[in-house]
Design an enzyme around this catalytic site. Structure first.
Site, PDB file in Angstrom:
ATOM      1  N   THR A  13       0.829  -1.211   0.000  1.00 54.86           N
ATOM      2  CA  THR A  13       0.000   0.000   0.000  1.00 54.86           C
ATOM      3  C   THR A  13       0.861   1.259   0.000  1.00 54.86           C
ATOM      4  O   THR A  13       0.503   2.276  -0.588  1.00 54.86           O
ATOM      5  CB  THR A  13      -0.957   0.044   1.213  1.00 54.86           C
ATOM      6  OG1 THR A  13      -0.207   0.144   2.420  1.00 54.86           O
ATOM      7  CG2 THR A  13      -1.863  -1.168   1.233  1.00 54.86           C
ATOM      8  N   LEU A  94      18.495  -4.701   6.577  1.00 56.64           N
ATOM      9  CA  LEU A  94      19.559  -4.784   5.569  1.00 56.64           C
ATOM     10  C   LEU A  94      20.927  -4.974   6.228  1.00 56.64           C
ATOM     11  O   LEU A  94      21.198  -4.391   7.279  1.00 56.64           O
ATOM     12  CB  LEU A  94      19.576  -3.516   4.717  1.00 56.64           C
ATOM     13  CG  LEU A  94      18.348  -3.266   3.847  1.00 56.64           C
ATOM     14  CD1 LEU A  94      18.504  -1.930   3.106  1.00 56.64           C
ATOM     15  CD2 LEU A  94      18.125  -4.393   2.850  1.00 56.64           C
ATOM     16  N   HIS A 110       8.065   3.839   8.881  1.00 59.23           N
ATOM     17  CA  HIS A 110       7.732   3.013  10.044  1.00 59.23           C
ATOM     18  C   HIS A 110       6.424   3.532  10.639  1.00 59.23           C
ATOM     19  O   HIS A 110       6.266   4.758  10.798  1.00 59.23           O
ATOM     20  CB  HIS A 110       8.859   3.046  11.079  1.00 59.23           C
ATOM     21  CG  HIS A 110       8.585   2.208  12.281  1.00 59.23           C
ATOM     22  ND1 HIS A 110       8.688   0.827  12.262  1.00 59.23           N
ATOM     23  CD2 HIS A 110       8.160   2.538  13.525  1.00 59.23           C
ATOM     24  CE1 HIS A 110       8.341   0.359  13.453  1.00 59.23           C
ATOM     25  NE2 HIS A 110       8.021   1.380  14.237  1.00 59.23           N
ATOM     26  N   ASP A 151      15.309   0.634  12.558  1.00 53.43           N
ATOM     27  CA  ASP A 151      14.479   1.838  12.797  1.00 53.43           C
ATOM     28  C   ASP A 151      15.259   2.898  13.574  1.00 53.43           C
ATOM     29  O   ASP A 151      14.684   3.670  14.348  1.00 53.43           O
ATOM     30  CB  ASP A 151      13.206   1.453  13.565  1.00 53.43           C
ATOM     31  CG  ASP A 151      12.355   0.453  12.812  1.00 53.43           C
ATOM     32  OD1 ASP A 151      11.686  -0.356  13.480  1.00 53.43           O
ATOM     33  OD2 ASP A 151      12.384   0.457  11.578  1.00 53.43           O
ATOM     34  N   GLU A 179      -3.625   8.438   7.043  1.00 57.71           N
ATOM     35  CA  GLU A 179      -3.362   9.821   7.475  1.00 57.71           C
ATOM     36  C   GLU A 179      -1.879  10.156   7.556  1.00 57.71           C
ATOM     37  O   GLU A 179      -1.504  11.323   7.566  1.00 57.71           O
ATOM     38  CB  GLU A 179      -4.023  10.078   8.834  1.00 57.71           C
ATOM     39  CG  GLU A 179      -5.544   9.999   8.802  1.00 57.71           C
ATOM     40  CD  GLU A 179      -6.174  10.343  10.144  1.00 57.71           C
ATOM     41  OE1 GLU A 179      -7.393  10.152  10.289  1.00 57.71           O
ATOM     42  OE2 GLU A 179      -5.452  10.807  11.053  1.00 57.71           O
ATOM     43  N   ALA A 180      -1.045   9.109   7.627  1.00 54.32           N
ATOM     44  CA  ALA A 180       0.378   9.419   7.830  1.00 54.32           C
ATOM     45  C   ALA A 180       1.310   8.742   6.821  1.00 54.32           C
ATOM     46  O   ALA A 180       2.014   9.408   6.058  1.00 54.32           O
ATOM     47  CB  ALA A 180       0.785   9.045   9.257  1.00 54.32           C
ATOM     48  N   GLU A 181       1.303   7.412   6.782  1.00 56.53           N
ATOM     49  CA  GLU A 181       2.280   6.722   5.928  1.00 56.53           C
ATOM     50  C   GLU A 181       2.163   7.121   4.460  1.00 56.53           C
ATOM     51  O   GLU A 181       3.174   7.458   3.812  1.00 56.53           O
ATOM     52  CB  GLU A 181       2.104   5.212   6.050  1.00 56.53           C
ATOM     53  CG  GLU A 181       2.363   4.683   7.442  1.00 56.53           C
ATOM     54  CD  GLU A 181       2.131   3.195   7.521  1.00 56.53           C
ATOM     55  OE1 GLU A 181       2.564   2.488   6.609  1.00 56.53           O
ATOM     56  OE2 GLU A 181       1.548   2.754   8.519  1.00 56.53           O
TER      57      GLU A 181
HETATM   58  C1  GRF Z   1       2.690  -0.992   7.094  1.00 50.26           C
HETATM   59  O1  GRF Z   1       2.217  -0.926   8.414  1.00 50.26           O
HETATM   60  C2  GRF Z   1       4.003  -0.242   6.984  1.00 50.26           C
HETATM   61  O2  GRF Z   1       4.068   0.885   7.813  1.00 50.26           O
HETATM   62  C3  GRF Z   1       4.969  -1.226   7.470  1.00 50.26           C
HETATM   63  O3  GRF Z   1       4.542  -2.449   6.846  1.00 50.26           O
HETATM   64  C4  GRF Z   1       3.112  -2.429   6.756  1.00 50.26           C
HETATM   65  C5  GRF Z   1       2.648  -2.885   5.390  1.00 50.26           C
HETATM   66  O4  GRF Z   1       3.030  -1.927   4.441  1.00 50.26           O
HETATM   67  N1  GRF Z   1       6.323  -0.866   7.158  1.00 50.26           N
HETATM   68  P1  GRF Z   1       2.615  -2.093   2.880  1.00 50.26           P
HETATM   69  O5  GRF Z   1       1.113  -2.103   2.809  1.00 50.26           O
HETATM   70  O6  GRF Z   1       3.208  -3.395   2.397  1.00 50.26           O
HETATM   71  O7  GRF Z   1       3.211  -0.881   2.208  1.00 50.26           O
END
Ligand code: GRF
Length: 198
Positions: A13, A94, A110, A151, A179-181
């Site tokens: 996503t 990594l 994160h 992180d 709202e954030a990511e």
């Molecule tokens: C999300 O909570 C993201 O913040 C974390 O992994 C989860 C899945 O992310 N790093 P995505 O839908 O695969 O981008």
């Protein structure tokens, strides 16, 4: 044009948010040149392919050990010749060889306000479960540069999100994503692509 390689492990996503932001012109002077997954068959790969973006799987299970896996992962990254590596829902820490080669050119999203609820064992829903268990009223997301820790690199952007009564981990995760990511990651790539002093 900033060449961006995106590393994924699951739903994608955050990758989709970046794809959409580039398409809408909200992220300028950047292109996703390759999506690399450490898991086969995940939806993030479908998202890349349906957008005409080269998608590569480097599946940890296909290798005898970490050394062989990380060598293959680095080759998949190197071959894309990226200016920036974006970890978007990527669930592998990594190795120092890759981090050093791409020093200050790897960012991660994160789903908490680092330094809270981060580090080993804090990923995906586990983050939001811990947030709700602790009872904090505000959480959020962080984009940070990746160093050799988990992180722990320099923070680039953060955005706060309210924790609401009745939140489940799933409801909270969705709000933090929306709202954030999905706001911060495109914003960070746009800043880096356009030389904003960071
Ligand atoms: C999300 O909570 C993201 O913040 C974390 O992994 C989860 C899945 O992310 N790093 P995505 O839908 O695969 O981008």
């Amino acid at each position: 044009m900033l060449r961006v390689a995106v590393c994924v492990s699951g739903g994608g996503t955050n990758l989709q948010a970046l794809i959409d932001a580039i398409d809408k012109g909200e992220v300028r002077n950047a292109e996703i040149v390759r999506v690399i997954s450490n898991k086969a068959g995940v939806k993030a790969l479908d998202r890349a392919l349906s957008h005409g973006i080269q998608a590569v799987t480097v599946d940890r299970k296909a290798f005898p050990g970490d050394a062989e896996f990380f060598n293959a992962l680095q080759t998949a990254i190197d071959d894309a010749e990226p200016d920036l590596v974006v970890l978007a829902g990527f669930l592998t820490v990594l190795p120092s060889g890759i981090v050093q080669k791409y020093k200050n050119r790897i960012i991660n999203i994160h789903p908490s306000l680092i330094p809270s609820f981060c580090g080993k064992g804090y990923y995906g829903l586990k983050v939001h479960e811990a947030v709700l268990k602790r009872g904090v009223k505000v959480t959020g997301a962080t984009v940070h540069f990746v160093d050799e820790g988990c992180d722990s690199g320099p923070i680039l952007l953060q955005k706060a999100v309210e924790v609401k009564d009745g939140d489940t981990p799933q409801i909270l995760q969705k709000r933090v994503m929306e709202e954030a990511e999905w706001v911060l990651l495109p914003m960070a790539v746009d800043m880096i692509a356009n030389g904003v002093n960071i």
